[in-house]
Design an enzyme around this catalytic site. Structure first.
Site, PDB file in Angstrom:
ATOM      1  CB  ILE A  90      -7.685  99.090 -76.678  1.00 31.44           C
ATOM      2  CG1 ILE A  90      -7.131  97.676 -76.946  1.00 31.44           C
ATOM      3  CG2 ILE A  90      -8.788  99.443 -77.662  1.00 31.44           C
ATOM      4  CD1 ILE A  90      -6.446  97.484 -78.285  1.00 31.44           C
ATOM      5  CB  THR A 130      -5.359  92.817 -70.332  1.00 31.79           C
ATOM      6  OG1 THR A 130      -6.534  92.447 -69.618  1.00 31.79           O
ATOM      7  CG2 THR A 130      -4.863  91.634 -71.095  1.00 31.79           C
ATOM      8  CG  HIS A 187       1.266  87.926 -81.913  1.00 28.35           C
ATOM      9  ND1 HIS A 187       1.976  86.778 -81.671  1.00 28.35           N
ATOM     10  CD2 HIS A 187       0.687  88.277 -80.736  1.00 28.35           C
ATOM     11  CE1 HIS A 187       1.825  86.435 -80.386  1.00 28.35           C
ATOM     12  NE2 HIS A 187       1.049  87.333 -79.800  1.00 28.35           N
ATOM     13  CB  CYS A 232      17.303 100.156 -58.809  1.00 28.53           C
ATOM     14  SG  CYS A 232      17.276  98.560 -59.613  1.00 28.53           S
ATOM     15  CB  CYS A 270      15.646 100.124 -55.105  1.00 26.68           C
ATOM     16  SG  CYS A 270      14.328  99.183 -55.861  1.00 26.68           S
TER      17      CYS A 270
HETATM   18  C1  LIG Z   1      -1.818  86.323 -70.996  1.00 21.26           C
HETATM   19  C2  LIG Z   1      -1.962  87.271 -72.148  1.00 21.26           C
HETATM   20  C3  LIG Z   1      -0.948  87.377 -73.103  1.00 21.26           C
HETATM   21  C4  LIG Z   1      -1.079  88.244 -74.179  1.00 21.26           C
HETATM   22  N1  LIG Z   1      -0.041  88.370 -75.050  1.00 21.26           N
HETATM   23  C5  LIG Z   1      -0.156  89.231 -76.090  1.00 21.26           C
HETATM   24  C6  LIG Z   1       0.914  89.432 -76.990  1.00 21.26           C
HETATM   25  O1  LIG Z   1       2.003  88.889 -76.794  1.00 21.26           O
HETATM   26  N2  LIG Z   1       0.746  90.237 -78.054  1.00 21.26           N
HETATM   27  C7  LIG Z   1      -0.428  90.871 -78.270  1.00 21.26           C
HETATM   28  O2  LIG Z   1      -0.542  91.561 -79.272  1.00 21.26           O
HETATM   29  N3  LIG Z   1      -1.459  90.748 -77.414  1.00 21.26           N
HETATM   30  C8  LIG Z   1      -1.336  89.952 -76.327  1.00 21.26           C
HETATM   31  N4  LIG Z   1      -2.362  89.831 -75.437  1.00 21.26           N
HETATM   32  C9  LIG Z   1      -3.558  90.625 -75.636  1.00 21.26           C
HETATM   33  C10 LIG Z   1      -3.371  92.064 -75.152  1.00 21.26           C
HETATM   34  O3  LIG Z   1      -2.693  92.109 -73.928  1.00 21.26           O
HETATM   35  C11 LIG Z   1      -4.741  92.700 -74.972  1.00 21.26           C
HETATM   36  O4  LIG Z   1      -5.450  92.522 -76.149  1.00 21.26           O
HETATM   37  C12 LIG Z   1      -4.666  94.184 -74.692  1.00 21.26           C
HETATM   38  O5  LIG Z   1      -3.811  94.455 -73.615  1.00 21.26           O
HETATM   39  C13 LIG Z   1      -6.050  94.679 -74.396  1.00 21.26           C
HETATM   40  O6  LIG Z   1      -5.981  96.032 -74.068  1.00 21.26           O
HETATM   41  P1  LIG Z   1      -7.259  96.777 -73.556  1.00 21.26           P
HETATM   42  O7  LIG Z   1      -6.897  98.213 -73.502  1.00 21.26           O
HETATM   43  O8  LIG Z   1      -8.434  96.385 -74.345  1.00 21.26           O
HETATM   44  O9  LIG Z   1      -7.524  96.178 -72.117  1.00 21.26           O
HETATM   45  P2  LIG Z   1      -6.948  96.580 -70.697  1.00 21.26           P
HETATM   46  O10 LIG Z   1      -5.508  96.768 -70.716  1.00 21.26           O
HETATM   47  O11 LIG Z   1      -7.496  95.626 -69.715  1.00 21.26           O
HETATM   48  O12 LIG Z   1      -7.581  98.012 -70.451  1.00 21.26           O
HETATM   49  C14 LIG Z   1      -8.896  98.206 -70.059  1.00 21.26           C
HETATM   50  C15 LIG Z   1      -8.904  99.320 -69.059  1.00 21.26           C
HETATM   51  O13 LIG Z   1     -10.240  99.693 -68.764  1.00 21.26           O
HETATM   52  C16 LIG Z   1     -10.303 100.065 -67.401  1.00 21.26           C
HETATM   53  N5  LIG Z   1     -11.690 100.023 -66.982  1.00 21.26           N
HETATM   54  C17 LIG Z   1     -12.474  98.932 -66.890  1.00 21.26           C
HETATM   55  N6  LIG Z   1     -13.705  99.280 -66.454  1.00 21.26           N
HETATM   56  C18 LIG Z   1     -13.676 100.614 -66.267  1.00 21.26           C
HETATM   57  C19 LIG Z   1     -14.654 101.550 -65.811  1.00 21.26           C
HETATM   58  N7  LIG Z   1     -15.885 101.176 -65.485  1.00 21.26           N
HETATM   59  N8  LIG Z   1     -14.301 102.850 -65.739  1.00 21.26           N
HETATM   60  C20 LIG Z   1     -13.036 103.249 -66.063  1.00 21.26           C
HETATM   61  N9  LIG Z   1     -12.099 102.399 -66.483  1.00 21.26           N
HETATM   62  C21 LIG Z   1     -12.414 101.097 -66.601  1.00 21.26           C
HETATM   63  C22 LIG Z   1      -9.429  99.030 -66.768  1.00 21.26           C
HETATM   64  O14 LIG Z   1      -9.008  99.443 -65.486  1.00 21.26           O
HETATM   65  C23 LIG Z   1      -8.287  98.902 -67.747  1.00 21.26           C
HETATM   66  O15 LIG Z   1      -7.210  99.750 -67.442  1.00 21.26           O
HETATM   67  C24 LIG Z   1      -2.250  88.986 -74.327  1.00 21.26           C
HETATM   68  C25 LIG Z   1      -3.251  88.902 -73.376  1.00 21.26           C
HETATM   69  C26 LIG Z   1      -3.111  88.066 -72.263  1.00 21.26           C
HETATM   70  C27 LIG Z   1      -4.164  88.012 -71.233  1.00 21.26           C
END
Ligand SMILES: Cc1cc2nc3c(=O)[nH]c(=O)nc-3n(C[C@H](O)[C@H](O)[C@H](O)COP(=O)(O)OP(=O)(O)OC[C@H]3O[C@@H](n4cnc5c(N)ncnc54)[C@H](O)[C@@H]3O)c2cc1C
Ligand SMILES: Cc1cc2nc3c(=O)[nH]c(=O)nc-3n(C[C@H](O)[C@H](O)[C@H](O)COP(=O)(O)OP(=O)(O)OC[C@H]3O[C@@H](n4cnc5c(N)ncnc54)[C@H](O)[C@@H]3O)c2cc1C
Lengths: 435, 489
Positions: free
Chosen positions: B18, B46, B55, B411, B453
């Site tokens: 995101i 995540t 999806h 690898c 590797c």
């Molecule tokens: C089991 C599972 C299966 C899923 N399958 C799918 C799928 O098949 N298709 C789909 O569309 N979606 C899927 N999703 C949803 C999708 O993975 C998430 O919606 C998406 O990855 C969210 O991204 P994000 O950037 O919000 O969160 P994140 O990837 O968690 O990124 C947040 C970032 O913020 C950083 N952060 C947190 N606090 C701080 C701070 N104080 N200072 C600096 N950095 C900070 C963290 O380290 C992290 O890197 C799935 C989720 C799960 C859990």
């Protein structure tokens, strides 16, 4: 430009009588024996910078007891073979990975000097050894921080790269490499908290239990397993639990052991990616190729020996097996025994029956006079190993003690199989059981 | 003297899919952007722990924000991946009803999907068998041709790299600890010094409620919900050719344990759904792992325990408490007290799919206040590193002969060359960890899991000037080694 190279690549294939994949104990011994039979055009291909295989990192002693009646270290043992190969002027191409093998024995190789290229071989000996079963393959539960190593990798890092992997270790699995590493880590000043074994009996040889654990007062916990790895960045602890007869964790028996390193010694797997690619049939019990008594795989002209065929515990037996494979490959190349190459279907199928994990070779001729290699499924005392044709006992051998960790070798008694009726095209079966 | 603090127009917190997608989308405009990430690399939360599914949108409630951004995401995803040079495969999906009782739910899903504009078709056993000969008997299925797969961690990396190409500054290993509104801009305190920004975008995923609290909003709460997976050996890729889902269990807060082919030819089994206490407990557990294997084998009997190569877990950032279960809508809202503080809360599935849609949505919110001006030199495409094993043979031969680093295979499971490891190590984000190499090349992700590797990768890192005692798995205190063995001079 690239078109030229491609056609060159396809047309300028080098041709060799014998290509051996892997310059470990198996590959080297096979090369020497094929040479002695008269084959001269031999190429051994090895991905590491130097020959020797896994023995290069086995700096402990205990090698050569059977073959040289001497306790040598791994490097000392293999040095004898490396020297002989050098004296015979057998070529070894090191730093070169075989990346492909086809049914018609075209070997694809990659290295820094020549890039990607191909060699066509009259015969191939597979001697790729094995790899270690990983944390993922056993479904190790918990977190995945730094500090989880397989035992062979730990051995490689410590003995080849001089890198210390941790200070406080738990070892999961009591395979030989894990036992050796328990001692090695202790000698390096690390503390080994425990060796955890899922089964009710150890996975490694008795002599290693004594020399590597008991002599250093390291505890071996049988019928236990790790049910959780803890630690976000680096391993902090493992949660250990007892298991029941079905090997399921028993609630209430958990114990947390603090450590910064988890070593896995949970088995070796014959490295058969290339064999699969060449369409060679594997035996699910050994995870290596199905072979005839000439160590020929199902693909004519491709032979196999050492850990890629089945996991050995004693390297001396690898050398023995490889010598035979070398003789057979030479026979194939020199066209003395083409009919032994696997095209002939009149084999007796050796079936691993009750209590036997596997028996090898799986396919033998009625006049077979060689040796069977076999392993039992579980430890036993005062047992008999029976060779059966239907209900008829052909042969039996008594053992005071058998252990899955110890490979058994049984010489096929003269004429044992000669009386067996062979139905054309359909192998008769001889079953081997433990009683 | 007051130390001059670096100041930005926009600070984004969190470099998951995101945060990185928003950074890349905003980089089209004439604004100065900082992206802060607490981890040693982007996409380690995540965003690297999910199913990687794009999806189609038939589980999103009609009229929800989720439906809006998911549908947009699905529509543009192929282009998004093409521009960023990230794998994308439109493999399609079957949601399979195993007994008659589940058929009404299939029709309900189809209804929801069709309302959202998704192309869906109900098929019978004969068609299922033709499409997926290895699945066990079922009565009916819903086929969604527009469901696709991608590589989620490469996507975060690609967005981040493309953002950097277009002027975004990324601060790794930089956790935002507090935010103050001071002298008409935000002061962000991090472990690595203070920064100023006029806008804050909270894309902190599992920690987004904590960041929101820094803006004075305490009505958000994230309930972590874990999903565990198994990964299967890529020699089993032939077992399925598209996504195989069960009919979603009622109120589970997940989509049911499914089988997902990955773009690299592995199969994922999972995820489970379980509310947990800690948001950083990525443990897999004995009972769940057993359950995964069992359910997968019910679906595709050809799967066996021997095919496992790894397990992992991801954590959903749920805003619905365990007592309620199910799903909430995405929250993308400016703070009521300060319109320049934008919170993204509860971005669970399908957050990956929705990322391009969410990025545009957030940019629009800012654009409406600021009337953003486009850059005329925005570069919308980014090239991935060479993947040697996927090259046509003529190119393999040429490259390996021109550059010896491509002749040296590091690898053996995945056929990864030293040349690829070096490109990964010299990545534009400056990440120098073992996981950084892993996610960029797949090294250590194959069937031997690094047994072969890892020591070679360590060698290459040492050749590149790193001390082996400084080599970490993933930054921080995740050191791989404790020192040298005794008696080494
Ligand atoms: C089991 C599972 C299966 C899923 N399958 C799918 C799928 O098949 N298709 C789909 O569309 N979606 C899927 N999703 C949803 C999708 O993975 C998430 O919606 C998406 O990855 C969210 O991204 P994000 O950037 O919000 O969160 P994140 O990837 O968690 O990124 C947040 C970032 O913020 C950083 N952060 C947190 N606090 C701080 C701070 N104080 N200072 C600096 N950095 C900070 C963290 O380290 C992290 O890197 C799935 C989720 C799960 C859990
Ligand atoms: C840690 C450990 C401790 C042991 N301790 C003892 C002991 O104390 N006493 C004892 O008697 N035995 C011991 N053994 C057993 C013995 O060492 C092995 O059985 C023996 O090394 C097997 O020989 P090999 O040639 O089949 O395989 P390896 O020694 O594994 O050699 C295989 C070779 O093939 C090469 N290779 C593989 N694939 C390719 C490819 N595609 N292209 C090019 N090259 C390739 C490898 O690099 C390697 O050099 C031990 C084994 C291990 C692993």
């Amino acid at each position: 430009m690239s078109g030229d190279l491609l056609s060159c690549n396809l047309l300028c294939e080098e041709e060799r009588d014998l290509v051996i994949i892997g310059a470990g104990p198996a590959g080297l011994a096979a090369a020497i024996s094929a040479y002695r039979q008269g084959v001269r055009d031999i190429l051994i291909i090895e991905r590491e910078a130097r020959p020797g295989g896994i023995l290069n990192q086995c700096i402990h002693d205990g090698f050569g007891l059977h073959k040289f009646s001497q306790a040598l270290t791994g490097p000392e043992y293999i040095d004898r073979f490396i020297k002989e190969v050098a004296e015979l002027n057998i070529e070894i191409l090191t730093g070169s990975l075989v990346t492909g093998l086809s049914r018609d024995k075209v070997v694809t190789v990659s290295n820094r000097k020549q890039g990607l290229f191909r060699i066509r071989a009259e015969a191939v000996i597979l001697a790729m050894g094995s790899r270690e079963r990983s944390a993922g393959a056993i479904g190790l539960p918990g977190q995945r921080p730094a500090g989880i190593y397989t035992a062979g990798l730990a051995q490689n890092l410590m003995n080849i790269h001089n890198i210390m992997i941790g200070k406080r270790a738990v070892i999961l699995g009591s395979g030989d490499i894990g036992l050796i590493m328990a001692r090695r880590l202790t000698l390096e000043g690390a503390s080994v908290e425990a060796v955890i074994e899922l089964m009710p009996y150890p996975g490694g040889l008795q002599r290693n239990i004594v020399q590597c654990l008991q002599d250093y007062k390291i505890s071996l916990r049988l019928s236990q397993t790790v049910i959780r790895v803890e630690g976000k960045d680096r391993v902090e602890a493992v949660l250990v639990s007892g298991v029941d007869d079905r090997l399921e964790p028993v609630p209430g028996t958990e114990e947390r052991i603090e450590c910064d390193t988890l070593i896995l010694s949970v088995g070796l797997i014959p490295e058969n990616e290339l064999s699969r690619e060449a369409g060679i049939q594997l035996d699910p019990a050994t995870e290596g190729p199905l072979v005839t008594d000439s160590y020929s795989t199902g693909v004519p002209g491709i032979f196999c020996c050492g850990n890629v065929l089945h996991i050995h515990d004693v390297v001396d037996y690898v050398s023995d097996e490889a010598e035979k494979a070398g003789v057979m490959a030479a026979g194939y190349i020199l066209r003395e025994s083409r009919e032994r190459s696997g095209e002939d279907r009149n084999f007796i199928y050796m079936e691993a029956g009750t209590g036997i994990k596997y028996i090898l070779p799986q396919l033998v001729k009625p006049d077979f006079r060689g040796e069977f290699s076999l392993r039992v499924e579980k430890p036993g005392k005062n047992v008999e190993i029976l060779f059966l044709a239907g209900d008829k006992v052909l042969f039996k051998k008594k053992y005071y003690r058998v252990d899955p960790s110890q490979m058994l070798r049984i010489s096929c008694p003269d004429g044992l199989l000669t009386g067996q009726d062979l139905v054309a095209g359909q192998p008769a079966a001889v079953k081997v059981v433990v009683e | 003297m007051i130390k001059q603090r670096p100041s930005f127009d926009i600070a984004i917190i969190g470099a998951g899919i995101i945060g990185t997608a928003i950074a890349r989308e905003l980089a089209r405009y004439q604004v100065k952007i900082a992206l802060f990430e607490k981890d040693a690399d982007v996409g380690q939360g995540t965003s690297c722990r999910n199913s990687g599914v794009v999806h189609a949108g038939f589980t999103c409630p009609v009229g929800s924000l989720k439906a809006e951004v998911c549908m947009e995401g699905n529509r543009v995803f192929a282009d998004f991946c093409r521009e960023l040079d990230v794998p994308y495969k439109k493999v399609g999906k079957l949601v399979i009803a195993r007994d008659k009782e589940q058929i009404p739910e299939l029709y309900r899903l189809r209804y929801v999907g069709q309302e959202n504009g998704v192309d869906l078709r109900i098929i019978g056993w004969d068609d299922i068998k033709k499409m997926e000969p290895n699945v066990s008997a079922a009565v009916a299925a819903m086929h969604s041709p527009d469901s696709a797969i991608t590589n989620p961690y490469l996507l975060s990396i690609a967005c981040a790299e493309n953002a950097v190409m277009n002027g975004v500054e990324i601060f790794l290993n930089t956790a935002v600890r507090d935010i103050e509104w001071k002298e008409s801009s935000y002061l962000l305190q991090t472990g690595q010094g203070d920064y100023r920004a006029d806008y804050v975008i909270n894309a902190a995923g599992l920690y987004s409620d904590r960041i929101a609290r820094m803006s004075g909003e305490d009505n958000y709460r994230i309930y972590p919900n874990r999903g565990e997976y198994y990964i299967l050996d890529n020699n089993k890729s032939h077992l399925i050719s598209r996504l195989i889902y069960p009919v979603p269990p009622l109120n589970s807060g997940g989509l049911g344990i499914h089988l997902t082919p990955t773009v690299d030819g592995n199969i994922l089994i999972g995820p489970s759904t379980e509310y947990i206490d800690k948001r950083d407990d990525f443990s897999t557990t004995v009972p769940v792992l057993e359950q995964l294997l069992k359910e997968a084998r019910d679906f595709v009997p050809g799967i066996s325990a021997k095919d496992r190569i790894r397990s992992y877990a991801g954590i959903r950032s749920k805003i619905v408490p365990p007592s309620r279960g199910g799903f909430g809508d995405f929250i993308i809202k400016a703070s009521p007290t300060r319109e320049t503080f934008i919170n993204l809360i509860g971005i669970e599935s399908p957050g990956l799919t929705s990322a391009p849609g969410i990025a545009r949505y957030v940019v629009n919110m800012i654009d409406q206040r600021e009337n953003l001006r486009r850059k005329n030199d925005f570069q919308d495409s980014r090239k991935a590193n060479v993947v040697f094993s996927e090259l046509p043979e003529t190119d393999k031969v040429r490259l390996s002969r021109e550059n010896p680093d491509y002749g040296e295979v590091v690898c053996r499971c995945e056929g990864i060359t030293k040349g690829e490891i070096l490109s990964a190590l010299n990545n534009p984000l400056g990440v120098r960890t073992v996981k950084g190499i892993k996610y960029r090349t797949r090294a250590t992700m194959g069937r031997c899991q690094g047994g072969y590797c890892l020591s070679r990768i360590i060698n290459i890192m040492q050749e590149a000037g790193m001390e082996f005692t400084d080599i970490t798995l993933n930054g921080g205190t995740s050191r791989l080694f404790s020192g040298q063995v005794k008696g080494v001079i």
